[in-house]
Each structure stands twice: as C-alpha cells, then as structure tokens.
Design an enzyme around this catalytic site. Structure first.
Site, PDB file in Angstrom:
ATOM      1  N   ALA A  63       0.843  -1.200   0.000  1.00 46.76           N
ATOM      2  CA  ALA A  63       0.000   0.000   0.000  1.00 46.76           C
ATOM      3  C   ALA A  63       0.878   1.250   0.000  1.00 46.76           C
ATOM      4  O   ALA A  63       2.077   1.169  -0.266  1.00 46.76           O
ATOM      5  CB  ALA A  63      -0.916  -0.009   1.214  1.00 46.76           C
ATOM      6  N   ASN A  64       0.295   2.368   0.253  1.00 49.40           N
ATOM      7  CA  ASN A  64       1.054   3.621   0.336  1.00 49.40           C
ATOM      8  C   ASN A  64       0.353   4.572   1.295  1.00 49.40           C
ATOM      9  O   ASN A  64      -0.754   4.295   1.747  1.00 49.40           O
ATOM     10  CB  ASN A  64       1.199   4.243  -1.055  1.00 49.40           C
ATOM     11  CG  ASN A  64      -0.152   4.553  -1.645  1.00 49.40           C
ATOM     12  OD1 ASN A  64      -0.874   5.399  -1.133  1.00 49.40           O
ATOM     13  ND2 ASN A  64      -0.528   3.842  -2.698  1.00 49.40           N
TER      14      ASN A  64
END
Ligand code: CTP
Ligand code: CA
Length: 221
Positions: free
Chosen positions: A33-34
């Site tokens: 993810a980020n």
C-alpha cells in the site's frame, strides 16, 4: 437552470473521482500500500457535488465518511479501481486523485506465507494498469476534462509537465509533498494546464477542492 439565481454551475454534469490508496495483496493477511489518507480526493468529490455535479467517487481503502450527495464505490486493488472507473464512464470530467499502487504481486499467495529455512520470500511484482492514462486515451468515451494529480518532492513543475505529456490528460494538479503534508489537512498546489502554471498558496484541503471545483465549472462552461 440557466442563469437562475443560486444555480449550481455543475448541475447536469457527471464527474468521476478516484481517491485513497489501493491495496495489492501479497497473501490473505498482507498487502502492498502507500500513505494516502484519501482526504483530498474526498474533499474534491464533496466540492463537485456541492456545485451540483452528479459525482461517482471510486475509493480505495480509507477511513472516511461518504460526502453528501456523492455515489461511492469502494474498491481494494488498482485493477478493481480501473474496472469501477470503466463501468462509470461516460463523464464530463474525471479527477484522478488516488495514489494507485504502481505494482502488484505477480501471484498473490492463497494461503498465509510462513517463515522458513529458505529465508525471506522474493516478491515478483508486475505493473498495474494506469487508470489516468487509460481514461485519457478513451477516445469517444474520454471525458472532456481529464485531471491527474502528482505528489512530488522536488522539481515539481518539471515532473508535472512530463507527467501531463506522458498521461495525455488536460491538467495536472501538482502537490508539493516536500514538507510533512502526507496525511495532513493542507496542500500546496501548482496547477499545470495547457496555458501554463498557477501557483496556489498553501490551503486547507477543503479550500483546494473548492478552488479546483470552481476552475472545473469554468472550464466546462
Ligand atoms: N495514476 C493512475 N493509475 C496508476 C498510477 C497513477 O490513475 N496506475 C494516476 C494517479 O491517480 C495520479 C496520476 O496518475 O492522478 C499520477 O500518479 P503518479 O503516481 O504521480 O504517476 P506515475 O505515472 O505512477 O509516476 P511515478 O513513477 O512518479 O509514481
Ligand atoms: Ca505512481
């Protein structure tokens, strides 16, 4: 209605907005993810709806309430986000604010991966579809106005101009993330259009959204 007092400038217009991160599974309990909170994209969806637009918001995994009057489609992965946007076309304007994961695992494991004598696993990655570039190249289904976002830490306007050309979109909203803005409540924006660069002061995300919605209303006439 036309010129009626209090008329909403985006009444009758359809808007698509992507927001938040995407999650790309590694195995049933892990993902790539980020750091995207989704706040700016949600604020833009809210601002477009407040101007009267019919808004579909395609949201990655975020912890935010659905803005008033907005149709929300929740997705997890970049491929799901691409599919939801494709299903929501046509539209008059698309604003791609999501921080789409650039890569996913080539093959997500169906069972939880375990530590073992073999050492850490090597993750083979493949590139995700580029939703902004796909929408920009959608031919007859292309929205009249396609807007991308770019979070940059350095050479902001240069990188944004390169991105504008690469993606084939109309505007890039370049977000200066050189400070501590990730997940914060304000953004410093440079708006890149065919006619040049506008530098906006640092503004709360709600004001960035309102200013952008006003510019969109102007551009769509
Ligand atoms: N974007 C998208 N689909 C992707 C990647 C990016 O729609 N798979 C959109 C984002 O929503 C944003 C714009 O493209 O509007 C720019 O995203 P960014 O990550 O800055 O661009 P990239 O081409 O992925 O370049 P970089 O290598 O700098 O990450
Ligand atoms: Ca990227």
């Amino acid at each position: 209605g036309l010129l009626s007092p209090g008329a909403k400038p985006l009444a009758g217009k359809r808007a698509l907005v992507t927001a938040g991160p995407t999650h790309e599974p590694i195995d049933p309990v892990r993902y790539i993810a980020n750091r995207s909170s989704g706040k700016q994209g949600f604020a833009i969806a809210a601002a477009l709806a407040a101007q009267g637009a019919d808004v579909t918001l395609v949201a990655g995994p975020v912890n935010l309430p659905t803005p008033a009057g907005v149709k929300r489609v929740d997705v997890e992965t970049a491929r799901e986000m691409a599919g939801a946007i494709d299903a929501a076309l046509p539209a008059d304007v698309a604003v791609m604010v999501a921080a789409v994961a650039d890569w996913r695992t080539a093959d997500a494991a169906t069972a939880k991966m375990k530590k073992g004598a073999g050492g850490p696993p090597a993750l083979a990655l493949v590139e995700n579809p580029d939703i902004l570039a796909t929408v920009s190249a959608a031919g007859a289904r292309r929205p009249k106005l396609v807007i991308g976002f770019a979070a940059e830490t350095d050479s902001i306007v240069d990188h944004a101009n390169t991105k504008l050309a690469k993606k084939g979109c109309d505007w890039i909203v370049a977000n200066d993330v050189s400070g501590e803005v990730m997940g914060g409540d304000a953004n410093r924006i440079h708006l890149i259009t065919a006619s040049g660069v506008e530098d906006w002061p640092e503004l709360p995300k709600g004001e960035v959204a309102a200013k952008l919605a006003a510019r969109i209303a102007e551009a769509l006439g």
